[in-house]
Design a protein around this motif. Structure first.
Motif, short mmCIF file in Angstrom:
data_model
loop_
_atom_site.label_atom_id
_atom_site.label_comp_id
_atom_site.label_asym_id
_atom_site.label_seq_id
_atom_site.Cartn_x
_atom_site.Cartn_y
_atom_site.Cartn_z
N THR A 81 -3.90 10.63 19.22
CA THR A 81 -2.77 10.99 18.23
C THR A 81 -2.41 9.47 17.33
O THR A 81 -1.69 9.62 16.29
CB THR A 81 -1.42 11.09 19.01
OG1 THR A 81 -1.17 10.09 20.04
CG2 THR A 81 -1.52 12.47 19.48
N VAL A 82 -3.21 8.47 17.59
CA VAL A 82 -3.16 7.23 16.83
C VAL A 82 -4.46 7.27 15.98
O VAL A 82 -5.54 6.58 16.15
CB VAL A 82 -2.87 5.97 17.51
CG1 VAL A 82 -2.79 4.90 16.76
CG2 VAL A 82 -1.67 6.08 18.45
N TYR A 83 -4.29 7.85 14.72
CA TYR A 83 -5.35 7.60 13.72
C TYR A 83 -4.85 8.19 12.55
O TYR A 83 -3.91 8.60 11.96
CB TYR A 83 -6.81 8.59 14.11
CG TYR A 83 -6.31 10.06 14.20
CD1 TYR A 83 -6.27 11.10 13.02
CD2 TYR A 83 -5.47 10.49 15.42
CE1 TYR A 83 -5.96 12.16 12.82
CE2 TYR A 83 -5.19 12.28 15.15
CZ TYR A 83 -5.45 12.67 14.13
OH TYR A 83 -5.16 14.12 14.13
N GLY A 84 -5.66 7.59 11.30
CA GLY A 84 -5.65 7.99 9.89
C GLY A 84 -6.52 7.53 9.05
O GLY A 84 -7.74 7.12 9.47
N ALA A 85 -6.66 7.97 7.95
CA ALA A 85 -7.62 7.78 6.90
C ALA A 85 -7.73 6.46 6.23
O ALA A 85 -6.38 5.69 6.11
CB ALA A 85 -7.39 8.63 5.80
N VAL A 142 0.77 -1.16 -0.03
CA VAL A 142 0.17 0.01 -0.10
C VAL A 142 0.85 1.29 -0.07
O VAL A 142 1.92 1.18 0.46
CB VAL A 142 -1.10 -0.11 1.15
CG1 VAL A 142 -0.18 0.13 2.57
CG2 VAL A 142 -2.13 1.00 0.92
N PHE A 143 0.42 2.47 -0.52
CA PHE A 143 1.00 3.51 -0.42
C PHE A 143 0.73 4.29 0.57
O PHE A 143 -0.50 4.74 0.65
CB PHE A 143 0.66 4.42 -2.11
CG PHE A 143 1.23 5.91 -1.90
CD1 PHE A 143 2.67 5.97 -1.81
CD2 PHE A 143 0.50 6.78 -2.24
CE1 PHE A 143 3.40 7.16 -2.20
CE2 PHE A 143 1.22 8.09 -2.42
CZ PHE A 143 2.51 8.19 -2.38
N VAL A 144 1.53 4.25 1.58
CA VAL A 144 1.31 4.96 2.95
C VAL A 144 2.20 6.25 3.16
O VAL A 144 3.33 6.11 3.26
CB VAL A 144 1.59 4.00 4.09
CG1 VAL A 144 0.50 2.80 3.99
CG2 VAL A 144 2.83 3.28 3.91
N VAL A 145 1.55 7.15 3.26
CA VAL A 145 2.14 8.40 3.67
C VAL A 145 1.29 9.29 4.33
O VAL A 145 0.31 8.95 4.90
CB VAL A 145 2.50 9.35 2.57
CG1 VAL A 145 3.53 8.70 1.37
CG2 VAL A 145 1.41 9.63 1.65
N GLY A 146 1.83 10.64 4.93
CA GLY A 146 0.76 11.42 5.77
C GLY A 146 -0.36 11.73 4.53
O GLY A 146 -0.56 11.18 3.47
N GLY A 188 -1.53 9.63 11.23
CA GLY A 188 -0.87 8.21 10.89
C GLY A 188 -0.96 8.23 9.37
O GLY A 188 -1.59 8.85 8.70
N PRO A 189 -0.47 6.91 8.83
CA PRO A 189 -0.52 6.85 7.40
C PRO A 189 -1.81 6.56 6.84
O PRO A 189 -2.81 6.03 7.58
CB PRO A 189 0.38 5.76 7.13
CG PRO A 189 0.33 5.01 8.39
CD PRO A 189 0.14 5.98 9.48
N SER A 190 -2.13 7.08 5.71
CA SER A 190 -3.40 7.10 4.91
C SER A 190 -3.33 5.76 4.19
O SER A 190 -2.41 5.52 3.38
CB SER A 190 -3.73 8.10 3.97
OG SER A 190 -3.96 9.32 4.91
N LEU A 191 -4.32 4.85 4.25
CA LEU A 191 -4.41 3.58 3.40
C LEU A 191 -5.34 3.93 2.10
O LEU A 191 -6.60 4.19 2.45
CB LEU A 191 -4.99 2.71 4.29
CG LEU A 191 -4.22 2.22 5.48
CD1 LEU A 191 -4.85 1.10 6.58
CD2 LEU A 191 -2.71 1.94 5.40
N MET A 192 -4.76 3.76 1.09
CA MET A 192 -5.36 4.01 -0.26
C MET A 192 -5.55 2.55 -0.71
O MET A 192 -4.91 1.96 -1.34
CB MET A 192 -4.73 4.80 -1.15
CG MET A 192 -4.39 6.31 -0.48
SD MET A 192 -5.72 7.28 -0.14
CE MET A 192 -4.85 8.71 0.76
#
Length: 573
Positions: A137-141, A6-10, A57-61
């Motif tokens: 603080t532990v969250y992402g899309a 997966v492409f994981v970034v901010g 955290g990293p976004s999961l696309m």
């Protein structure tokens, strides 16, 4: 299946790609490394718990139909779980993540691999910790796009962007909640709200701290899909972009009929997909969010967080235009938005509303007190008791030696009971503030009680807010299912008159709903997912107080409707 990383970034701006790819679904695999991270916000360094050294955290696309494999390594000093908010988890119930509901926590130094499939869902979801207050603080899309060769049911956007609303403390959030739970009081308010991890430049930021306001660059005339996620702990937000209209096209990864508005309301846990057309004169425009403060007489952090919408070739010396946001207590605007959304019945994922109801429940919810015991000097709540919350006057207590799901699977008694009542124990004027401090109504016993239903039963719940202790909007989140929102209103629900307001044709479909302040909502869903599923308030000040219950769905008698065994690396208590 094809396997890909997966492409994981901010949070990033991504062009929607139309290149031809294999039609088969992918396996999307990555790792979450959870550990301490030092960041600078509001002019000071703060150690936080973060995933892969980033906030958010990293976004999961991913694409609809993909299988997701996330290896979580807990290098933090705290117990940890990850919840994939809104994912149905069919035949992957052990990956849902709420601590002591579906799993025991991942201990410091431990690891666990979450595996689940995303068939039947397209849109915006998110992930977050479901242990204590780590999700600060532990969250992402978690973005789910259509399968290759399939399109959105709205005009193709030029680009997409993810907007994560968050909350910030100038201290350790775990210490904040632990101190409040120790003395039975309300936790201290946060110091700021954030957009994509930054408070924005309306705060007194330090000149030495750069990039402290998120910026979205747009090209005039183009349309953008904004995926707005409220990851805040306790803040419900009004969100606006100065001088721009927004067209809502989805909520909680369910398509909606297009709804044009200049302001949206998004509660903790909710997501809203909007189309934004860059149709204003070139310049800088603030995206802004500030709380919807539904509770009367309660002190809150009323700050406004901002990001910048920047038209192409606009100079940085231009002063951004700030939108006029609704008043903090603007309940009419909040209700107008939340009650006017409707489901898109032409969506490939739409199913008609079940016409026959098997389980009718009337559930009161709100604040209360729990007995402090003989040592009342350690309780700082009202009347020297402990602040609490309840549903049908039961304040939910999590087990500690085994998760509810494991006890259900192994048929182990003594962990929970299945006697959660379908009706409140006492009928009274639920929204009359004269009852707010009635000691005969506000005391709530602690129990681990769940509601048991058969597989594929249709459940209808009237969610009735109460005025006990205080009156406010409660964002209620159901794990494992979407539900139809049939109707909403104020005051006490009247089954004779209010049932005539039910929308059984195209109601909005959600996993999280803000039940109107001093009012009610009616939801309906089909219990077609075996397991034990948490249903709770997504205001994290209320969850540890007990504003929760769980629904146990029995097996359906086929392999596709039977809870599978836990994975080999399932965490142990």
């Amino acid at each position: 299946m094809e396997r890909r990383s997966v492409f994981v970034v901010g949070v990033v701006v991504l062009a929607f790609l139309s290149v031809s790819l294999p039609a088969t679904a992918d396996i999307v695999e990555t790792s979450f490394d959870v550990k301490n991270l030092t960041v600078n916000r509001l002019c000071q360094n703060q150690v936080i718990t973060a995933v892969n050294d980033s906030l958010p955290g990293p976004s999961l696309m991913v694409k609809e139909g993909d299988t997701v494999i996330i290896h979580v390594f807990n290098r933090s000093p705290y117990n940890l779980t990850i919840h994939w908010h809104g994912v149905f988890q069919r035949l992957s119930q052990w990956a849902d993540g709420p601590e002591f509901v579906t799993q025991c926590p991942i201990r410091p130094g431990g690891n666990y691999t979450y595996r689940f499939n995303l068939t039947g869902q397209v849109g915006t979801l998110w992930w977050h910790s479901h242990s204590s207050w780590l999700r600060a603080t532990v969250y992402g899309a978690l973005v789910i796009r259509p399968r290759d060769g399939q399109q959105y049911p709205f005009p193709q956007p030029f680009r997409e962007d993810t907007i994560l609303l968050g909350e910030w403390w100038n201290t350790n959030p775990i210490d904040v909640v632990n101190a409040a739970l120790a003395n039975g009081t309300t936790p201290v308010e946060s110091d700021a709200y954030t957009i994509n991890g930054w408070p924005g430049d309306l705060f007194n930021n330090c000149l030495s701290v750069s990039n402290n306001t998120y910026r979205l660059d747009v090209v005039p005339g183009n349309t953008y899909l904004l995926r707005i996620i409220n990851a805040a702990m306790n803040g419900q937000f009004f969100f606006k972009i100065a001088n721009h209209n927004l067209t809502v096209v989805g909520v909680d990864a369910a398509y909606t009929d297009p709804y044009v508005t200049d302001v949206i309301l998004v509660g903790p846990g909710q997501t809203t997909d909007v189309l934004l057309t860059a149709d204003q004169p070139p310049g800088l425009y603030y995206m802004a969010a500030r709380p919807y403060a539904s509770a009367i007489g309660v002190t809150i952090n009323s700050n406004t967080t901002t990001a910048i919408l920047a038209y192409q070739n606009t100079t940085s010396t231009t002063t951004p235009l700030l939108p006029v946001l609704p008043a903090l207590n603007d309940t009419p605007t909040a209700f107008t938005f939340s009650s006017n959304l409707t489901g898109l019945v032409t969506s490939p994922f739409w199913s008609p509303v079940p016409a026959t109801v098997d389980e009718n429940m009337f559930v009161t919810m709100g604040l209360g007190l729990s007995d402090c015991g003989s040592n009342q000097t350690n309780c700082g709540g009202l009347f020297f008791q402990r602040m609490s919350a309840s549903m049908n006057n039961i304040s939910f207590a999590l087990p500690t030696r085994m998760s509810l799901l494991e006890a259900h699977f192994r048929n182990i008694s003594g962990v929970y009971t299945t006697d959660f009542p379908d009706q409140p124990p006492v009928v009274f004027d639920y929204t009359d503030t004269n009852n707010s401090f009635n000691m005969g109504l506000i005391m709530t016993p602690k129990r681990t009680s769940v509601k048991s239903v058969r597989f594929n039963a249709t459940v209808e719940m009237v969610l009735q807010n109460t005025a006990l202790i205080g009156v406010e909007n409660h964002p209620m989140h159901l794990h494992g299912f979407n539900f139809y929102v049939l109707a909403q209103g104020f005051g006490n629900y009247n089954s004779t008159t209010d049932s005539s307001k039910f929308n059984l044709v195209n109601p909005q479909e959600r996993n999280t709903l803000g039940v109107p302040v001093g009012g009610w909502a009616v939801i309906r869903f089909r219990a077609n997912n075996p397991g034990v599923w948490f249903f709770h308030c997504h205001l994290d000040v209320h969850l540890p107080w007990g504003l929760a219950m769980a629904i146990q769905v029995e097996n359906g008698g086929t392999p596709e409707s039977t809870l599978p065994p836990p994975p080999a690396d399932f965490p142990q208590c």
